[in-house]
Structure formats: structure tokens, C-alpha cells
Design a protein around this motif. Structure first.
Motif, PDB file in Angstrom:
ATOM      1  N   THR A   1      37.064  15.521  -4.303  1.00 20.57           N
ATOM      2  CA  THR A   1      38.318  16.198  -3.977  1.00 20.57           C
ATOM      3  C   THR A   1      38.211  17.646  -4.410  1.00 20.57           C
ATOM      4  O   THR A   1      37.892  17.936  -5.566  1.00 20.57           O
ATOM      5  CB  THR A   1      39.503  15.545  -4.709  1.00 20.57           C
ATOM      6  OG1 THR A   1      39.562  14.159  -4.385  1.00 20.57           O
ATOM      7  CG2 THR A   1      40.816  16.205  -4.305  1.00 20.57           C
ATOM      8  N   ASN A   2      38.457  18.555  -3.482  1.00 19.88           N
ATOM      9  CA  ASN A   2      38.384  19.986  -3.766  1.00 19.88           C
ATOM     10  C   ASN A   2      39.768  20.588  -3.580  1.00 19.88           C
ATOM     11  O   ASN A   2      40.280  20.654  -2.460  1.00 19.88           O
ATOM     12  CB  ASN A   2      37.383  20.655  -2.826  1.00 19.88           C
ATOM     13  CG  ASN A   2      37.171  22.130  -3.126  1.00 19.88           C
ATOM     14  OD1 ASN A   2      37.796  22.686  -4.026  1.00 19.88           O
ATOM     15  ND2 ASN A   2      36.293  22.773  -2.373  1.00 19.88           N
ATOM     16  N   VAL A   3      40.397  20.991  -4.674  1.00 21.71           N
ATOM     17  CA  VAL A   3      41.718  21.604  -4.594  1.00 21.71           C
ATOM     18  C   VAL A   3      41.688  23.062  -5.046  1.00 21.71           C
ATOM     19  O   VAL A   3      42.729  23.653  -5.344  1.00 21.71           O
ATOM     20  CB  VAL A   3      42.766  20.808  -5.409  1.00 21.71           C
ATOM     21  CG1 VAL A   3      43.016  19.457  -4.784  1.00 21.71           C
ATOM     22  CG2 VAL A   3      42.341  20.675  -6.867  1.00 21.71           C
ATOM     23  N   SER A   4      40.507  23.662  -5.100  1.00 16.57           N
ATOM     24  CA  SER A   4      40.419  25.084  -5.442  1.00 16.57           C
ATOM     25  C   SER A   4      41.207  25.896  -4.433  1.00 16.57           C
ATOM     26  O   SER A   4      41.326  25.530  -3.265  1.00 16.57           O
ATOM     27  CB  SER A   4      38.962  25.536  -5.488  1.00 16.57           C
ATOM     28  OG  SER A   4      38.342  25.367  -4.212  1.00 16.57           O
ATOM     29  N   CYS A   5      41.752  27.017  -4.883  1.00 15.16           N
ATOM     30  CA  CYS A   5      42.653  27.781  -4.016  1.00 15.16           C
ATOM     31  C   CYS A   5      42.512  29.267  -4.308  1.00 15.16           C
ATOM     32  O   CYS A   5      42.595  29.699  -5.472  1.00 15.16           O
ATOM     33  CB  CYS A   5      44.090  27.336  -4.264  1.00 15.16           C
ATOM     34  SG  CYS A   5      45.267  27.876  -2.999  1.00 15.16           S
TER      35      CYS A   5
ATOM     36  N   LEU B   1      38.185  22.277  -9.142  1.00 12.94           N
ATOM     37  CA  LEU B   1      39.371  23.084  -9.371  1.00 12.94           C
ATOM     38  C   LEU B   1      38.974  24.557  -9.408  1.00 12.94           C
ATOM     39  O   LEU B   1      37.823  24.895  -9.642  1.00 12.94           O
ATOM     40  CB  LEU B   1      40.013  22.721 -10.720  1.00 12.94           C
ATOM     41  CG  LEU B   1      40.226  21.243 -11.053  1.00 12.94           C
ATOM     42  CD1 LEU B   1      40.762  21.106 -12.476  1.00 12.94           C
ATOM     43  CD2 LEU B   1      41.153  20.586 -10.060  1.00 12.94           C
ATOM     44  N   GLY B   2      39.951  25.432  -9.214  1.00 11.81           N
ATOM     45  CA  GLY B   2      39.644  26.838  -9.423  1.00 11.81           C
ATOM     46  C   GLY B   2      40.216  27.785  -8.390  1.00 11.81           C
ATOM     47  O   GLY B   2      41.105  27.444  -7.609  1.00 11.81           O
ATOM     48  N   ASP B   3      39.648  28.986  -8.394  1.00 14.99           N
ATOM     49  CA  ASP B   3      40.123  30.083  -7.572  1.00 14.99           C
ATOM     50  C   ASP B   3      39.156  30.339  -6.414  1.00 14.99           C
ATOM     51  O   ASP B   3      38.403  29.455  -6.008  1.00 14.99           O
ATOM     52  CB  ASP B   3      40.323  31.333  -8.428  1.00 14.99           C
ATOM     53  CG  ASP B   3      39.083  31.702  -9.243  1.00 14.99           C
ATOM     54  OD1 ASP B   3      37.961  31.331  -8.825  1.00 14.99           O
ATOM     55  OD2 ASP B   3      39.221  32.376 -10.280  1.00 14.99           O
TER      56      ASP B   3
END
Length: 269
Positions: A60-64, A20-22
Motif C-alpha cells: 500500500t502506497n499512500v505517499s502524497c 508513507l511520505g511526501d
């Protein structure tokens, strides 16, 4: 520490990893895929490197890029390709590992430190002695801890069995300026570096309060700030000399951040 991974085909069934993250995790512009993805999410960001080492059962990588704490917990994030759901929705009760990079967009750090920039070399903005700059920085850091603690709490509720690593900030600024890349005096560059030390204390405190682990990415990054020679820098300054976005980790920097994550996992495993 050299990053290495088990032999192909030996995925660890015990690890279900969600990142998760930026943008510190997403790695905007580092590869062609990041140019097409609405979140500018690269396969060269530190989460992908960590996954290559750990070979988890699932990743799973949902960083955005641009994410704030509320985009992790509760608010869909607008992107050029449409809104993406709150990142915690990628978590599940069987998630065993979570990494999180967050906080920089909440406090708008680049705007805070811009008072230290000069329009010409050999000029000292003297931001380190400006009470207004200090007041803005203090106010920003004063609100950050509660936001990050709440975010970590939301992660724990969605993934109660996960080991959570909060990845810190800093590394771009060192002990000196290098106009125009880091357009500050040496004294102001050290002051900004100290601001990130304070930010990391806030993040580490939130992690400790929430039962997460803090990963200090400035450890081992000394001499690899944005003023280091190209190829030796882990972070870009205001003028990127690589594919990395301005004021973001380079590909080497992402590998360094991954090393720090893996090191913390192994030391406290």
C-alpha cells in the motif's frame, strides 16, 4: 547492486509493506497515473520499485506530494481531488515493513536555499557567508528532529511489529553549480549540499532514537546530481529535462533510492 526480483508468483507472505511520505516517495509527473492522482503518486516512485523487488504479500502506497509530518500522523491533507486521511491510517498491526520520506516540506528547504540562487551565470550570491541564511537553516533543522521522532513514534504505535526505514534527503546539489539548472556558484552549491548532510544527520538521529533505520540515498549518488548530463542525473534541478518534477528524483534516481532501501534491508536483515 542490481535490482532483481523473485520469480513471478513467489510473493513473500512475511512482508506486508506500506509506503508513507511526501513527493520524494510519490514521484510526481513520472507517469500518466501521477498526473491524474490527487497526490501525484507515480507507479515509478521508489516504493513501487521496492515492492517489485520484494514481492510482498501486500503493498500500500499512500505517499502524497506536499505531505508534512502532521499529514502523516494526524491531519488530513488537502489535494486537488479532495482531502486524504492521515497516512498512518493505512498501517495495521500486521504491517511488517514501512518506508517513510518526510521532512522537506516541514522545513521548506527550497525556500531556505533560494538565497543561494543567482540571476546570471558566473555570479556568486555568497549565501554561505550570510548569517541570516545560516540562522534560518539552523532554526529549521532545530525543529525537524522532534517532528520526525514524533512521526516515527506514531508509526510504531500503529504498526508495532513493522521494520521502519526512514529514507533520507539530498542528492540534488553536488559540488558545483550549473546555471540556470542549479543557479549557484560552485562554493554555494557545496554549501547547500552540506546543508542536506546536516539534515540527514537530524533524520538519522531521529531514526536511531525511535528504533527505525536510516537510509542514506546520497551514498552511490555522487556525480549523479542535477548538474550531471541528462540520462546520468538521478535528480532534476530547477529546469527538468525529463518527466520528473523540478528538484525531484528522476526515474533513474527512484531506482537508485530503491536500491538503497533494499540494500539496507538486506544488510541488516
Amino acid at each position: 547492486m542490481v535490482l532483481s526480483s523473485p520469480a513471478l508468483g513467489s510473493a513473500d507472505p512475511q512482508i506486508r509493506y506500506v509506503a508513507l511520505g511526501d513527493s520524494r516517495a510519490a514521484g510526481p509527473y513520472l507517469d500518466a497515473g501521477a498526473l491524474l492522482d490527487g497526490c501525484s503518486r507515480s507507479n515509478l516512485g521508489y516504493p513501487a520499485v521496492v515492492a517489485q523487488v520484494l514481492r510482498p504479500q501486500s503493498f500500500t502506497n499512500v505517499s502524497c506530494t506536499g505531505a508534512r509530518t502532521d499529514h502523516v500522523t494526524s491531519v488530513p491533507q488537502p489535494t486537488p481531488t479532495g482531502p486524504v486521511p492521515p497516512q498512518v491510517e493505512a498501517l495495521a498491526p500486521d504491517t511488517t515493513l514501512v518506508t517513510l520520506s518526510i521532512g522537506g516540506n516541514d522545513i521548506g528547504w527550497s525556500g531556505l536555499v533560494s538565497a543561494c540562487y543567482t540571476s546570471a551565470p558566473s555570479v556568486d550570491a555568497n549565501c554561505r557567508t550570510d548569517p541570516a541564511v545560516a540562522s534560518r537553516m539552523d532554526a529549521a533543522l532545530g525543529t525537524l528532529g522532534a517532528k520526525v521522532t514524533a512521526t516515527l513514534g506514531a508509526i510504531a504505535r500503529r504498526a508495532p511489529n513493522a521494520r521502519v526505514l526512514l529514507v533520507g534527503h539530498g542528492g540534488i546539489f553536488g559540488a558545483r553549480g550549473c546555471w540556470p539548472n542549479i543557479p549557484t556558484s560552485d562554493a554555494d552549491a557545496a554549501f547547500v549540499s552540506g546543508f542536506f548532510t546536516r539534515m540527514n544527520r537530524v533524520l538519522a538521529g531521529a531514526a536511531a532514537t525511535s528504533g527505525a533505520q536510516f537510509v542514506d540515498v546520497t551514498v552511490g549518488a555522487e556525480g549523479h546530481d542535477a548538474c550531471a548530463l541528462p540520462g546520468n542525473n538521478f535528480f532534476e534541478g530547477r529546469h527538468s529535462s525529463s518527466l520528473a518534477r523540478q528538484l525531484h528524483p528522476t526515474e533513474s534516481g527512484m531506482r537508485h533510492m530503491a536500491r538503497r532501501v533494499v540494500d539496507v534491508l538486506q544488510r541488516a536483515g
